[in-house]
Structure formats: structure tokens, C-alpha cells
Write a protein that holds these residues in place. Sequence first.
Motif, PDB file in Angstrom:
ATOM      1  N   THR A  84       1.322  -1.563  -0.396  1.00  0.00           N
ATOM      2  CA  THR A  84      -0.005  -0.145   0.204  1.00  0.00           C
ATOM      3  C   THR A  84       1.120   1.233   0.203  1.00  0.00           C
ATOM      4  N   ILE A  85       2.167   1.007   0.792  1.00  0.00           N
ATOM      5  CA  ILE A  85       2.506   2.241   0.972  1.00  0.00           C
ATOM      6  C   ILE A  85       3.334   2.909  -0.495  1.00  0.00           C
ATOM      7  N   GLY A  86       3.942   1.383  -0.986  1.00  0.00           N
ATOM      8  CA  GLY A  86       4.597   1.866  -2.251  1.00  0.00           C
ATOM      9  C   GLY A  86       3.519   2.188  -3.475  1.00  0.00           C
ATOM     10  N   ARG A  87       2.341   1.800  -3.655  1.00  0.00           N
ATOM     11  CA  ARG A  87       1.384   2.002  -4.068  1.00  0.00           C
ATOM     12  C   ARG A  87       1.327   3.402  -4.718  1.00  0.00           C
ATOM     13  N   ALA A  88       1.148   3.815  -3.528  1.00  0.00           N
ATOM     14  CA  ALA A  88       0.903   5.519  -2.691  1.00  0.00           C
ATOM     15  C   ALA A  88       1.929   6.901  -3.271  1.00  0.00           C
ATOM     16  N   GLY A  89       3.332   5.880  -2.299  1.00  0.00           N
ATOM     17  CA  GLY A  89       4.177   6.307  -2.920  1.00  0.00           C
ATOM     18  C   GLY A  89       4.494   7.434  -1.805  1.00  0.00           C
ATOM     19  N   THR A  90       4.502   7.954  -1.249  1.00  0.00           N
ATOM     20  CA  THR A  90       3.780   9.470   0.464  1.00  0.00           C
ATOM     21  C   THR A  90       2.699   8.966   0.880  1.00  0.00           C
ATOM     22  N   ILE A  91       2.299   8.006   2.378  1.00  0.00           N
ATOM     23  CA  ILE A  91       0.800   8.482   2.652  1.00  0.00           C
ATOM     24  C   ILE A  91       0.339   8.641   3.262  1.00  0.00           C
ATOM     25  N   ARG A  92      -0.455   9.568   4.261  1.00  0.00           N
ATOM     26  CA  ARG A  92      -0.232   8.713   6.010  1.00  0.00           C
ATOM     27  C   ARG A  92      -0.940   7.881   6.654  1.00  0.00           C
ATOM     28  N   PHE A  93      -0.568   8.278   8.355  1.00  0.00           N
ATOM     29  CA  PHE A  93      -1.491   7.101   8.972  1.00  0.00           C
ATOM     30  C   PHE A  93      -3.096   6.742   8.659  1.00  0.00           C
ATOM     31  N   THR A  94      -3.804   7.975   8.924  1.00  0.00           N
ATOM     32  CA  THR A  94      -4.963   8.103   8.697  1.00  0.00           C
ATOM     33  C   THR A  94      -5.695   7.331   7.104  1.00  0.00           C
ATOM     34  N   GLU A  95      -4.539   7.674   6.076  1.00  0.00           N
ATOM     35  CA  GLU A  95      -4.786   7.274   4.777  1.00  0.00           C
ATOM     36  C   GLU A  95      -4.405   5.783   4.188  1.00  0.00           C
ATOM     37  N   LEU A  96      -3.529   5.796   5.061  1.00  0.00           N
ATOM     38  CA  LEU A  96      -3.239   3.819   5.157  1.00  0.00           C
ATOM     39  C   LEU A  96      -3.785   3.542   5.923  1.00  0.00           C
ATOM     40  N   GLN A  97      -4.382   3.132   7.181  1.00  0.00           N
ATOM     41  CA  GLN A  97      -5.218   2.560   7.979  1.00  0.00           C
ATOM     42  C   GLN A  97      -6.380   2.090   6.890  1.00  0.00           C
ATOM     43  N   GLY A  98      -7.387   3.443   6.614  1.00  0.00           N
ATOM     44  CA  GLY A  98      -8.099   3.075   5.477  1.00  0.00           C
ATOM     45  C   GLY A  98      -8.467   2.426   4.456  1.00  0.00           C
ATOM     46  N   ALA A  99      -6.486   1.710   3.671  1.00  0.00           N
ATOM     47  CA  ALA A  99      -6.432   1.859   2.926  1.00  0.00           C
ATOM     48  C   ALA A  99      -6.844  -0.300   3.401  1.00  0.00           C
ATOM     49  N   LEU A 100      -6.301  -0.204   4.895  1.00  0.00           N
ATOM     50  CA  LEU A 100      -6.497  -1.516   5.242  1.00  0.00           C
ATOM     51  C   LEU A 100      -7.844  -1.740   5.847  1.00  0.00           C
ATOM     52  N   PRO A 101      -8.619  -2.297   5.718  1.00  0.00           N
ATOM     53  CA  PRO A 101     -10.000  -2.264   6.782  1.00  0.00           C
ATOM     54  C   PRO A 101      -9.296  -3.583   7.517  1.00  0.00           C
ATOM     55  N   GLY A 102      -9.952  -2.987   8.163  1.00  0.00           N
ATOM     56  CA  GLY A 102      -9.559  -4.643   9.748  1.00  0.00           C
ATOM     57  C   GLY A 102      -8.604  -3.805  10.338  1.00  0.00           C
TER      58      GLY A 102
END
Length: 129
Positions: A31-49
Motif C-alpha cells: 500500500t505504501i509502495g502504490r501510494a508513494g507517500t501516505i499518511r497514517f489515516t490514509e494507510l489505515q483506511g486503505a487496510l480495512p480491519g
Amino acid sequence: MCNDSKAFATCPLRGILPVIAKKWTLLIITTIGRAGTIRFTELQGALPGISPKTLTDTLKVLVDEHLVERHCYAEIPPRVEYSLTGDGAGLREAILPLLQWASERDSGQATACALVTPSGACTRPAFTP
């Protein structure tokens, strides 16, 4: 230490396997690799559960292992972003064939997509590295 030729092939894995074998690690790296740079809340939202504690703990291990970089900005409110290091990007490249295989294997099954981009798009139907 690893003089036996059969053992030598697995020696490099012994240091990193406990890290990458954890439930969320490869999904976080992807997920980080696809985004390049990502914030914590975006990362959490991209990983349901994933729980905030699990995400925090896993990110800390990945930062300690130099797979992920944590960038803190002195702003109000504070801003923290995550990106892959060179080693993290190398790991992501190494697991792309596994992701491709899993995508093709599950293409006929209606399962929840765990590879979600920050915008919410699922990468399963059309796998792209």
C-alpha cells in the motif's frame, strides 16, 4: 555459521522472515509502495480491519528494519507521512510476483479486496505493479 550449501540459501531469510511473515506487513509495504507517500489515516483506511495499534506497531518495526521511512513535519496539527526506503521498494518489487499470482488465483472468487489504494480503488480486477 552457514557453511552448508543448503543452509546458506535460507540464511538471509532468517533475519527478515519474522518481520515479513506478520499478518499485515506485506499489505502495508504494498500500500505504501502504490501510494508513494501516505499518511497514517490514509494507510489505515486503505487496510480495512487493521487496528490503529497494530498499524502503529507494524510501522515501528518496518521503520526499525529500514524498510519504511517516517517523515514528521513540525506543523499544527503535526503531520506524519510514510514512504518506502530503497530496501522497502526492493521488497515490494520482490513480492509483486506473489501478488500477481494471488490475484490470478482468486480472480474467480468473490472475496474482499485487501489491496486498496488510498482513494478506495481495488487493485484486484486489474493487477498493476
